[in-house]
Each structure stands twice: as C-alpha cells, then as structure tokens.
Design a protein around this motif. Structure first.
Motif, PDB file in Angstrom:
ATOM      1  N   LEU A 113       8.986   6.827  19.574  1.00 31.24           N
ATOM      2  CA  LEU A 113       7.531   6.832  19.473  1.00 31.24           C
ATOM      3  C   LEU A 113       7.099   5.912  18.337  1.00 31.24           C
ATOM      4  O   LEU A 113       7.500   6.094  17.193  1.00 31.24           O
ATOM      5  N   LEU A 114       6.282   4.903  18.677  1.00 33.39           N
ATOM      6  CA  LEU A 114       5.716   4.032  17.647  1.00 33.39           C
ATOM      7  C   LEU A 114       4.454   4.630  17.065  1.00 33.39           C
ATOM      8  O   LEU A 114       4.299   4.747  15.858  1.00 33.39           O
ATOM      9  N   LYS A 115       3.525   4.985  17.960  1.00 30.70           N
ATOM     10  CA  LYS A 115       2.236   5.517  17.512  1.00 30.70           C
ATOM     11  C   LYS A 115       1.496   6.113  18.698  1.00 30.70           C
ATOM     12  O   LYS A 115       1.649   5.661  19.822  1.00 30.70           O
ATOM     13  N   SER A 116       0.682   7.105  18.437  1.00 28.40           N
ATOM     14  CA  SER A 116      -0.250   7.637  19.424  1.00 28.40           C
ATOM     15  C   SER A 116      -1.648   7.254  18.969  1.00 28.40           C
ATOM     16  O   SER A 116      -1.963   7.320  17.775  1.00 28.40           O
ATOM     17  N   PHE A 117      -2.485   6.814  19.917  1.00 30.32           N
ATOM     18  CA  PHE A 117      -3.817   6.351  19.546  1.00 30.32           C
ATOM     19  C   PHE A 117      -4.806   6.648  20.665  1.00 30.32           C
ATOM     20  O   PHE A 117      -4.434   6.758  21.826  1.00 30.32           O
ATOM     21  N   HIS A 129       0.437   7.421  24.066  1.00 25.92           N
ATOM     22  CA  HIS A 129       1.626   7.519  23.233  1.00 25.92           C
ATOM     23  C   HIS A 129       2.447   6.260  23.511  1.00 25.92           C
ATOM     24  O   HIS A 129       2.946   6.087  24.624  1.00 25.92           O
ATOM     25  N   LEU A 130       2.568   5.380  22.514  1.00 25.92           N
ATOM     26  CA  LEU A 130       3.270   4.111  22.676  1.00 25.92           C
ATOM     27  C   LEU A 130       4.709   4.254  22.186  1.00 25.92           C
ATOM     28  O   LEU A 130       4.946   4.566  21.020  1.00 25.92           O
ATOM     29  N   TYR A 131       5.634   4.020  23.107  1.00 21.80           N
ATOM     30  CA  TYR A 131       7.065   4.094  22.808  1.00 21.80           C
ATOM     31  C   TYR A 131       7.670   2.703  22.807  1.00 21.80           C
ATOM     32  O   TYR A 131       7.121   1.771  23.395  1.00 21.80           O
ATOM     33  N   VAL A 132       8.847   2.579  22.179  1.00 18.05           N
ATOM     34  CA  VAL A 132       9.563   1.313  22.144  1.00 18.05           C
ATOM     35  C   VAL A 132      11.039   1.556  22.427  1.00 18.05           C
ATOM     36  O   VAL A 132      11.579   2.608  22.085  1.00 18.05           O
ATOM     37  N   THR A 133      11.648   0.589  23.082  1.00 19.65           N
ATOM     38  CA  THR A 133      13.093   0.547  23.228  1.00 19.65           C
ATOM     39  C   THR A 133      13.531  -0.903  23.211  1.00 19.65           C
ATOM     40  O   THR A 133      12.876  -1.756  23.802  1.00 19.65           O
ATOM     41  N   ASP A 134      14.609  -1.176  22.515  1.00 21.18           N
ATOM     42  CA  ASP A 134      15.177  -2.521  22.575  1.00 21.18           C
ATOM     43  C   ASP A 134      16.523  -2.464  23.291  1.00 21.18           C
ATOM     44  O   ASP A 134      17.379  -3.311  23.125  1.00 21.18           O
ATOM     45  N   GLN A 161       0.754 -16.420  24.112  1.00 22.22           N
ATOM     46  CA  GLN A 161       0.025 -17.367  24.956  1.00 22.22           C
ATOM     47  C   GLN A 161      -0.756 -16.624  26.037  1.00 22.22           C
ATOM     48  O   GLN A 161      -1.892 -16.981  26.347  1.00 22.22           O
ATOM     49  N   TYR A 162      -0.171 -15.550  26.598  1.00 26.55           N
ATOM     50  CA  TYR A 162      -0.865 -14.733  27.598  1.00 26.55           C
ATOM     51  C   TYR A 162      -2.107 -14.087  26.988  1.00 26.55           C
ATOM     52  O   TYR A 162      -3.141 -13.977  27.644  1.00 26.55           O
ATOM     53  N   ILE A 163      -2.008 -13.664  25.727  1.00 25.69           N
ATOM     54  CA  ILE A 163      -3.179 -13.103  25.051  1.00 25.69           C
ATOM     55  C   ILE A 163      -4.245 -14.187  24.889  1.00 25.69           C
ATOM     56  O   ILE A 163      -5.419 -13.969  25.198  1.00 25.69           O
ATOM     57  N   ALA A 164      -3.834 -15.369  24.418  1.00 27.50           N
ATOM     58  CA  ALA A 164      -4.776 -16.470  24.221  1.00 27.50           C
ATOM     59  C   ALA A 164      -5.448 -16.873  25.533  1.00 27.50           C
ATOM     60  O   ALA A 164      -6.636 -17.195  25.556  1.00 27.50           O
ATOM     61  N   ASP A 170      -5.560  -6.031  27.548  1.00 22.77           N
ATOM     62  CA  ASP A 170      -5.721  -4.606  27.264  1.00 22.77           C
ATOM     63  C   ASP A 170      -5.135  -4.274  25.894  1.00 22.77           C
ATOM     64  O   ASP A 170      -4.179  -4.899  25.434  1.00 22.77           O
ATOM     65  N   ALA A 171      -5.736  -3.279  25.256  1.00 20.34           N
ATOM     66  CA  ALA A 171      -5.401  -2.949  23.869  1.00 20.34           C
ATOM     67  C   ALA A 171      -3.964  -2.481  23.705  1.00 20.34           C
ATOM     68  O   ALA A 171      -3.299  -2.860  22.734  1.00 20.34           O
ATOM     69  N   LYS A 172      -3.455  -1.669  24.626  1.00 18.86           N
ATOM     70  CA  LYS A 172      -2.106  -1.133  24.443  1.00 18.86           C
ATOM     71  C   LYS A 172      -1.060  -2.240  24.460  1.00 18.86           C
ATOM     72  O   LYS A 172      -0.109  -2.216  23.680  1.00 18.86           O
ATOM     73  N   THR A 173      -1.247  -3.246  25.327  1.00 18.17           N
ATOM     74  CA  THR A 173      -0.281  -4.332  25.410  1.00 18.17           C
ATOM     75  C   THR A 173      -0.416  -5.256  24.198  1.00 18.17           C
ATOM     76  O   THR A 173       0.590  -5.693  23.634  1.00 18.17           O
ATOM     77  N   MET A 174      -1.637  -5.534  23.778  1.00 18.14           N
ATOM     78  CA  MET A 174      -1.812  -6.346  22.575  1.00 18.14           C
ATOM     79  C   MET A 174      -1.210  -5.636  21.363  1.00 18.14           C
ATOM     80  O   MET A 174      -0.546  -6.266  20.533  1.00 18.14           O
TER      81      MET A 174
END
Length: 190
Positions: A113-117, A129-134, A161-164, A170-174
């Motif tokens: 879990l990175l953060k919940s917002f 709830h934003l999770y991460v895995t590498d 570049q996709y953001i630009a 969308d906020a979660k992906t940014m």
C-alpha cells in the motif's frame, strides 16, 4: 490523538439534519443531505456514495503496466493503471491483486500500500487505495463481460509524455507516475 481526530475541527463541523436518497445504481448512490452550518443556518449537500476502489502501480522490467479503455463520462479512451471498485466487504489488498490479474493478466504476491486518498471530497466519499509492486509476473487475463481494454507497458519517460499529451489524465495514474519517479530518485516508495 486518534487518527479520526486528526482531520477534525469542531468549529467547522456540519450536522446532518436529514438525508434524501435520489438514486441507487450498481456502483454509486446519490443523496441530498440537509446540514446545519457552523453559524446555525442550513444548506444542502449533494453526496455521491461509492464503495471505494483500488489501483495498482505494477512494474514489469522497469515498465509500468497500463490499460487503455473507453471512458463514457469523457467520451474517449484513457490510459490508466489497473483499477477497480471494491466489492462489498472486500479487503483492499485482495481486490488490488484481483484487479491486477483480471485487467492485465499479471499477478504479484508482493503488493504494498502506497497511499489511500479521496478522489473528490467536495461531493463524493470514494476512496482509492493505491498499491505498488515491482514484481509483476505474467499470467492470464479475466476481464468482466462488459470490459474491453488493451494492455501495454510504459517507461517512465513514456508515461510523462502520455501525461503531457493528455492520454493519461486521471489523478490516480498521474499520482502513480509521480510516485514511481520519486522512487527512481530516492530508492524508496513514499
């Protein structure tokens, strides 16, 4: 101090006097609350109730897994990290693993879990709830019957570049891209 007291300022509290249900759908409900303001006057608040959601920043060989799908509210496709709503009573960690596998075919036993917002606290109670895995590993997709999407992988530079270009909007992906960038600079997930 308890966690639920951190974001409390009794001088600004609004007391709910009544709630009028307006709409109940598969995902959201809409209600209008009548509230008593701090100065004693009343006002109405339109509230969207949402069961909550999960999103996953999944890295595979230092590339971010993304899905592109049509988003009806914007009348266009969006490139996003894998995400989905919580089922009733579902544990967010389990939901994150489920959504990653369903939408991309990848899986990981190491979700953090990175953060919940909150997405739009001015009118909605949706929490993500934003999770991460590498450590994403390939497998088989299991899309819902009404879900059509394409999976791809982006480098950090491509994600920016996709953001630009507005392909990621969308906020979660940014937020995920910025967290990934911070990780590349510090070596830690914040």
């Amino acid at each position: 101090m308890k966690k639920d007291e951190i974001n409390r300022n009794p001088a600004l509290d609004e007391e709910t006097l009544s709630t009028q249900p307006i709409f109940e759908g598969k995902i959201i409900t809409l209600q209008v609350d009548t509230v008593k303001l701090p100065d004693g006057n009343t006002a109405t608040r339109e509230v969207v109730k949402h069961p909550g959601a999960v999103a996953v920043l999944a890295l595979n060989n230092n590339k971010m897994l993304v899905v592109e799908q049509y988003r009806q509210p914007m009348h266009r496709t969006e490139v996003e990290i894998p995400a989905g709503k919580l089922d009733k009573g579902e544990d967010p960690l389990a939901a994150a693993g489920r959504e990653l596998q369903e939408e991309t075919g990848f899986h990981s036993g190491e979700l953090k879990l990175l953060k919940s917002f909150y997405t739009s606290p001015g009118f909605a109670d949706e929490i993500i709830h934003l999770y991460v895995t590498d450590n994403a590993q390939p497998g088989d997709m299991a899309l819902d019957e009404d879900e059509f999407l394409e999976v791809s992988e982006l480098t950090l530079e491509e994600a920016y570049q996709y953001i630009a270009d507005g392909r990621i909007a969308d906020a979660k992906t940014m937020m995920a891209v910025y967290a990934w960038h911070l990780y590349t600079l510090t070596g830690q997930w914040h």
